[in-house]
Write an enzyme that holds these catalytic residues in place. Structure first.
Site, mmCIF file in Angstrom:
data_model
loop_
_atom_site.group_PDB
_atom_site.id
_atom_site.type_symbol
_atom_site.label_atom_id
_atom_site.label_comp_id
_atom_site.label_asym_id
_atom_site.label_seq_id
_atom_site.Cartn_x
_atom_site.Cartn_y
_atom_site.Cartn_z
ATOM 1 N N HIS A 75 0.799 -1.232 0.000
ATOM 2 C CA HIS A 75 0.000 0.000 0.000
ATOM 3 C C HIS A 75 0.830 1.280 0.000
ATOM 4 O O HIS A 75 0.289 2.362 -0.206
ATOM 5 C CB HIS A 75 -0.986 -0.003 1.180
ATOM 6 C CG HIS A 75 -2.322 0.584 0.831
ATOM 7 N ND1 HIS A 75 -3.437 0.425 1.622
ATOM 8 C CD2 HIS A 75 -2.726 1.328 -0.233
ATOM 9 C CE1 HIS A 75 -4.468 1.050 1.054
ATOM 10 N NE2 HIS A 75 -4.053 1.614 -0.065
ATOM 11 N N ASP A 107 -9.794 -0.330 3.952
ATOM 12 C CA ASP A 107 -8.605 -0.857 4.635
ATOM 13 C C ASP A 107 -8.966 -1.280 6.060
ATOM 14 O O ASP A 107 -9.885 -0.714 6.671
ATOM 15 C CB ASP A 107 -7.552 0.271 4.693
ATOM 16 C CG ASP A 107 -6.126 -0.237 4.765
ATOM 17 O OD1 ASP A 107 -5.835 -1.093 5.611
ATOM 18 O OD2 ASP A 107 -5.296 0.251 3.973
ATOM 19 N N HIS A 152 -6.662 -0.866 8.249
ATOM 20 C CA HIS A 152 -5.780 0.052 8.975
ATOM 21 C C HIS A 152 -5.951 1.482 8.462
ATOM 22 O O HIS A 152 -6.327 1.692 7.304
ATOM 23 C CB HIS A 152 -4.318 -0.351 8.785
ATOM 24 C CG HIS A 152 -4.043 -1.791 9.092
ATOM 25 N ND1 HIS A 152 -4.203 -2.786 8.148
ATOM 26 C CD2 HIS A 152 -3.650 -2.406 10.228
ATOM 27 C CE1 HIS A 152 -3.913 -3.964 8.697
ATOM 28 N NE2 HIS A 152 -3.582 -3.769 9.959
ATOM 29 N N ASP A 183 -3.464 3.523 8.066
ATOM 30 C CA ASP A 183 -2.265 3.838 7.267
ATOM 31 C C ASP A 183 -1.854 5.295 7.438
ATOM 32 O O ASP A 183 -1.510 5.980 6.481
ATOM 33 C CB ASP A 183 -2.490 3.502 5.781
ATOM 34 C CG ASP A 183 -2.598 1.997 5.542
ATOM 35 O OD1 ASP A 183 -2.312 1.218 6.472
ATOM 36 O OD2 ASP A 183 -2.961 1.608 4.412
ATOM 37 N N HIS A 230 4.264 1.031 4.218
ATOM 38 C CA HIS A 230 2.863 0.728 3.856
ATOM 39 C C HIS A 230 1.884 1.101 4.983
ATOM 40 O O HIS A 230 0.673 1.106 4.741
ATOM 41 C CB HIS A 230 2.683 -0.733 3.416
ATOM 42 C CG HIS A 230 2.651 -1.754 4.517
ATOM 43 N ND1 HIS A 230 2.158 -3.026 4.343
ATOM 44 C CD2 HIS A 230 3.069 -1.701 5.802
ATOM 45 C CE1 HIS A 230 2.257 -3.706 5.474
ATOM 46 N NE2 HIS A 230 2.809 -2.936 6.364
ATOM 47 N N ASP A 237 -7.240 -1.900 -0.186
ATOM 48 C CA ASP A 237 -6.290 -2.795 0.476
ATOM 49 C C ASP A 237 -7.046 -4.098 0.731
ATOM 50 O O ASP A 237 -8.118 -4.083 1.345
ATOM 51 C CB ASP A 237 -5.832 -2.166 1.806
ATOM 52 C CG ASP A 237 -4.724 -2.947 2.475
ATOM 53 O OD1 ASP A 237 -4.759 -4.196 2.435
ATOM 54 O OD2 ASP A 237 -3.830 -2.310 3.067
ATOM 55 N N ASP A 271 -6.713 -6.281 2.751
ATOM 56 C CA ASP A 271 -6.976 -6.588 4.172
ATOM 57 C C ASP A 271 -8.239 -5.909 4.699
ATOM 58 O O ASP A 271 -8.659 -6.146 5.831
ATOM 59 C CB ASP A 271 -5.753 -6.323 5.060
ATOM 60 C CG ASP A 271 -5.476 -4.850 5.354
ATOM 61 O OD1 ASP A 271 -6.369 -3.992 5.154
ATOM 62 O OD2 ASP A 271 -4.350 -4.551 5.796
HETATM 63 MN MN LIG Z 1 -3.407 -0.342 3.757
#
Ligand SMILES: [Mn+2]
Length: 322
Positions: free
Chosen positions: A114, A141, A143, A145, A158, A244, A246
């Protein structure tokens, strides 16, 4: 644009303005905490991303893979791992994404980790600035980030792309689009968040990023979440989606290095994509953090392709089970 060809697919008219798509492979895990996202672009091709989009009457150009420095797999230096190599990768991504946008095409950046969204979204921001267009970034996502060299325990870049895009980071990563920050934090909507570091949380709030975390989605539902995240788009808005992998629940998407339990289900993810398609504003896309080394028979890549088809207007209502 060839909207009649699109209409003949029998689906609704999502992203009618984007008839031409360019796939840009960025095979590196330079900013990641686990090796393997470098194989993401090929896994997406094996999962037939090109033919899947062509079925919608989209003119698909596969630009192949960009090249950049190999991953030296070293520890952090002044708070960053592989900063120099990460800058090099993001520069080639910035150039490639901007070139496709300027040709009137919709770039799909196939990561890669990412951190590469720094180059991709900086190019989108530059393009929007040049064209006088408004920008909305959906950051899907687990997260936020939004780490910085000071906040990040690991130094993996990332975990920092949104911070960098909003001007919190080293100049080499924040100024691809020119002096000053690439995007305004108020242009970002984060969806699916469920793992945020303490200091990172403070910074996200300070910067004024709008976050729809999993608690919000649990309580309000994906439909209400997306209505709010997509509110205020008009015909002059460029919508960028940074997906993302995830974001998705690990039960359906195991092929990612940073899984966090409790993500959107298959149906919630589909609804999310379908509501984005309904806006007809999608103009650029990142698909990142797919890690084939951790996947099971490429199922996460196949799911990603399935979701991207929904972004292009495939509805789940009448399609055969895959
Ligand atoms: Mn990410």
């Amino acid at each position: 644009m060839q909207s009649s060809q699109y209409a003949s697919t029998g689906t609704h008219s999502g992203v009618a303005a984007q008839r031409a798509v360019s796939l840009i492979g960025a095979p590196t895990d330079i900013g990641a905490s686990t090796r393997g996202a470098s194989m993401g672009p090929e896994a997406m091709r094996v999962a037939q991303i090109g033919p899947a989009l062509a079925r919608f009457g989209v003119d698909v150009r596969d630009c192949g893979n960009l090249t950049g420095p190999s991953n030296p797999w070293q520890g952090p230096l002044d708070g960053y791992r592989h900063l120099e190599q990460c800058v090099a990768w993001n520069q080639v991504i910035y150039d490639a994404v901007l070139a496709e946008l300027r040709q009137g095409r919709m770039p799909i950046m196939l990561g890669g980790d990412h951190s590469l969204a720094i180059g991709s979204i900086s190019a989108v921001a530059r393009y929007c600035r040049d064209k006088g267009r408004a920008l909305r970034v959906l950051w899907l996502d687990a997260h936020a980030d939004f780490n910085t060299a000071v906040l990040s325990p690991s130094g993996n870049i990332h975990g920092m792309p949104v911070a960098c895009l909003c001007g919190n980071g080293p100049a080499e990563l924040t100024e691809f689009a020119g002096p000053g920050r690439a995007i305004d934090p108020r242009e970002v909507r984060q969806i699916g968040i469920r793992s945020v570091d303490e200091g990172e949380k403070r910074l996200v709030h300070e910067m004024g990023v709008e976050v729809f975390d999993m608690r919000y989605i649990d309580e309000m539902g994906m439909r209400h979440t997306m209505e709010r995240a997509l509110a205020g788009l008009d015909e002059n808005t460029h919508l960028h989606v940074s997906l993302d992998v995830d974001f998705l629940d690990p039960a359906i998407a195991p092929g990612v290095g940073t899984t966090v339990p409790g993500g959107p289900s298959y149906r919630e993810a589909q609804l999310c994509m379908e509501m984005i398609a309904d806006t007809e504003r999608l103009a650029s896309l990142d698909v990142v953090e797919l890690n084939p080394a951790l996947d099971v028979h490429n199922k996460t890549a196949l799911l990603a392709v399935d979701l991207i088809e929904s972004l292009f207007g495939k509805t789940t209502l009448m399609r055969p089970r895959s």
